[in-house]
Enzyme design. Structure first.
Site, PDB file in Angstrom:
ATOM      1  N   GLU A   1       0.732  -1.176  -0.095  1.00  0.00           N
ATOM      2  CA  GLU A   1      -0.063   0.054  -0.040  1.00  0.00           C
ATOM      3  C   GLU A   1       1.028   1.122   0.096  1.00  0.00           C
ATOM      4  O   GLU A   1       0.865   2.048   0.859  1.00  0.00           O
ATOM      5  CB  GLU A   1      -0.938   0.069   1.187  1.00  0.00           C
ATOM      6  CG  GLU A   1      -1.854  -1.177   1.220  1.00  0.00           C
ATOM      7  CD  GLU A   1      -2.997  -1.066   2.397  1.00  0.00           C
ATOM      8  OE1 GLU A   1      -2.974  -0.054   3.010  1.00  0.00           O
ATOM      9  OE2 GLU A   1      -4.221  -1.771   2.063  1.00  0.00           O
TER      10      GLU A   1
ATOM     11  N   GLU B   1      -5.291  -8.681   0.783  1.00  0.00           N
ATOM     12  CA  GLU B   1      -5.781  -8.174   2.487  1.00  0.00           C
ATOM     13  C   GLU B   1      -7.473  -8.150   1.970  1.00  0.00           C
ATOM     14  O   GLU B   1      -7.500  -7.548   0.855  1.00  0.00           O
ATOM     15  CB  GLU B   1      -5.377  -6.851   2.775  1.00  0.00           C
ATOM     16  CG  GLU B   1      -3.887  -7.087   3.456  1.00  0.00           C
ATOM     17  CD  GLU B   1      -3.467  -5.670   3.962  1.00  0.00           C
ATOM     18  OE1 GLU B   1      -4.351  -5.102   4.398  1.00  0.00           O
ATOM     19  OE2 GLU B   1      -2.227  -5.409   4.279  1.00  0.00           O
TER      20      GLU B   1
HETATM   21  C1  FCB Z   1      -4.371  -2.032   5.469  1.00  0.00           C
HETATM   22  C2  FCB Z   1      -3.015  -2.192   6.118  1.00  0.00           C
HETATM   23  C3  FCB Z   1      -2.971  -3.376   7.276  1.00  0.00           C
HETATM   24  C4  FCB Z   1      -4.228  -3.327   8.025  1.00  0.00           C
HETATM   25  C5  FCB Z   1      -5.621  -3.054   7.264  1.00  0.00           C
HETATM   26  C6  FCB Z   1      -6.806  -3.082   7.940  1.00  0.00           C
HETATM   27  O1  FCB Z   1      -4.748  -0.638   4.794  1.00  0.00           O
HETATM   28  O2  FCB Z   1      -2.257  -2.669   4.911  1.00  0.00           O
HETATM   29  O3  FCB Z   1      -1.751  -3.273   7.755  1.00  0.00           O
HETATM   30  O4  FCB Z   1      -4.075  -1.964   8.632  1.00  0.00           O
HETATM   31  O5  FCB Z   1      -5.635  -2.118   6.284  1.00  0.00           O
END
Ligand code: FCB
Length: 454
Positions: A163, A358
């Protein structure tokens, strides 16, 4: 039909959010170690000093993953744990920790996926200018070389940056994440360019030092866009919206194409080159060549999306969410469609196999009188989202794996321990782990390779 047979079902974490042991065994400081100490930065002055104490309890955590039948685990390396100054002298104790973790995972039949940078900038490098310093490209490359050198005999999957939108946007534009700076917009474009070059250098170095064939990817984030209806014009509007760039400079990092087109196509999007012209650093052909080192997969963190339709003026427009729209404990909207349309649009554009690196939600989880953690909302969320992902796979997007965020409750950046994202509950007073109902559900899901999603 359904998910591919070798689908990587896993969960994700990051080092600062779970490891703790912030000052042990020769680890250097990173920007979060420093940031969290400042009054008023983090909810209730929480820090990651101890976090889930994973550094000492990783064997128990691997046992939990094993018991849940996980096939894959995505974790990040704390750069300053293995290179305390960010470059130069290696901390063998830090190497040993990751080496032992990798061995334990492999013994448990779990495939390790390493993220090189989940925001753990060594403080020593920050002092030298961090992402503003061109030398970051070399430093990140050296770090990647070391990781490959030491771990690629056993690890074959790597992601470079997690990210970049967040670590530049939240870290340097809004200043709510470490290092907590509000930099001039121009600087944030410089940082983004250096970060992308560092990504390219890492891809090169990972491969050059690899002991066997490895698979390298990159894990940006983005709010997806999904169409209001099945009408071709709405679908087109959603696609256009997904790859468009914000006009508001204070929000510019929140987009997909500025971060991904250069990596995959070797070109920044035309729209951005025009829109952001006054703020851009010098961009050379050689830079673009470095940035676009071939990668093996396209990864994306996906949490939610905007509903988009084609407006009367022929431009995409956002459909307002109705009152009482479903939301998570963190007030993030629940929009399962993003896990159908997101991967589809990304696959259509980038033509690379996709990992969802994620996806998940925070819930108000508590331990019930029966000693268990009942989290029906998480099961419902994952069911809805994964059903959409399954449909995307069936409709032809090549989806290789899914990492639920997160294996266990952990330090949620500026929200501290207030948010619980885990499949496993962590009692921070005792460090006791309790597998939530959703963890047991995820186990069944994995066993069926997604067939229980009907
Ligand atoms: C993302 C991050 C991760 C976590 C999630 C909820 O943006 O990569 O570390 O905080 O959100």
């Amino acid at each position: 039909m359904g998910f591919r047979k070798d689908f990587a079902w896993g969960a994700a974490t990051s080092s600062y959010q779970i490891e703790g042991a912030a000052y042990e065994d020769g680890k250097g400081w990173n920007i979060w170690d420093v940031f969290c100490k400042e009054e008023g930065r983090i909810f209730s002055s929480h820090t990651g000093d101890i976090a889930c104490d994973h550094y000492h309890r990783f064997r128990e955590d691997v046992e939990i993953m094993k018991s849940l039948g996980m096939k894959a685990y995505r974790f990040s390396i704390n750069w300053a744990r293995i290179l305390p100054m960010g470059e130069g002298k290696v901390n063998e104790k830090g190497i040993m920790f990751y080496s032992d973790l990798i061995d334990a995972l492999l013994e448990g039949g779990i495939e390790p996926f390493i993220t090189l940078y989940h925001w753990e900038l060594p403080y020593e490098l920050y002092k030298k200018g961090g992402w503003m310093n061109e030398d970051m490209v070399t430093w990140f490359g050296e770090y990647a070389a070391l990781v490959s050198e030491r771990f690629s005999d056993r690890v074959t999957h790597f992601f470079t940056l997690n990210e970049p939108q967040c670590f530049v946007g939240l870290g340097f534009l809004e200043g709510v994440h470490a290092p907590g700076v509000t930099a001039p917009v121009r600087d944030t474009f410089t940082m983004s360019h250096i970060a992308l070059k560092a990504h390219g250098m890492a891809v090169k170095q990972l491969r050059e030092h690899a002991k066997q064939d490895i698979f390298v990817g990159y894990a940006p984030t983005g709010t997806m866009s999904y169409p209001d209806s099945d009408k071709p014009e709405d679908i087109e509007a959603a696609r256009l919206h997904l790859f468009s760039l914000p006009d508001d400079l204070s929000q510019w990092t929140w987009n997909v194409s500025w971060w991904s087109d250069p990596v995959v196509f070797g070109e920044y999007p035309e729209e951005g080159l025009k829109k952001y012209r006054e703020y851009l650093p010098t961009i050379t052909k050689d830079d673009m060549k470095l940035i676009s080192q071939p990668i093996d997969s396209y990864a994306q963190n996906i949490y939610n999306g905007h509903r988009i339709r084609m407006g009367a003026d022929g431009k995409p427009e956002m459909v307002k969410r109705y009152d009482g729209f479903p939301k998570t404990a963190l007030d993030w909207p629940v929009t399962p469609e993003c896990l159908y349309w997101g991967p589809k649009f990304l696959y259509d554009r980038y033509q690379l196999p996709i990992y969802i690196t994620e996806n998940g939600l925070s819930c108000h989880d508590t331990v019930s009188v029966d000693g268990q953690v009942h989290d029906p909302n998480r099961i419902d969320f994952l069911y809805r989202y994964l059903k959409c992902l399954k449909q995307a796979a069936e409709d032809g997007s090549d989806i290789k794996g899914y990492f639920q965020w997160s294996l266990m409750d952990n330090f949620e950046w500026h929200s501290g321990y207030a948010e619980r994202f885990g499949l496993v509950y962590v009692d921070y007073h005792t460090q006791k782990r309790i597998i939530k109902d959703s963890g047991y559900w995820y186990k069944k899901l994995i066993e069926s390779n997604g067939d229980i999603l009907i």
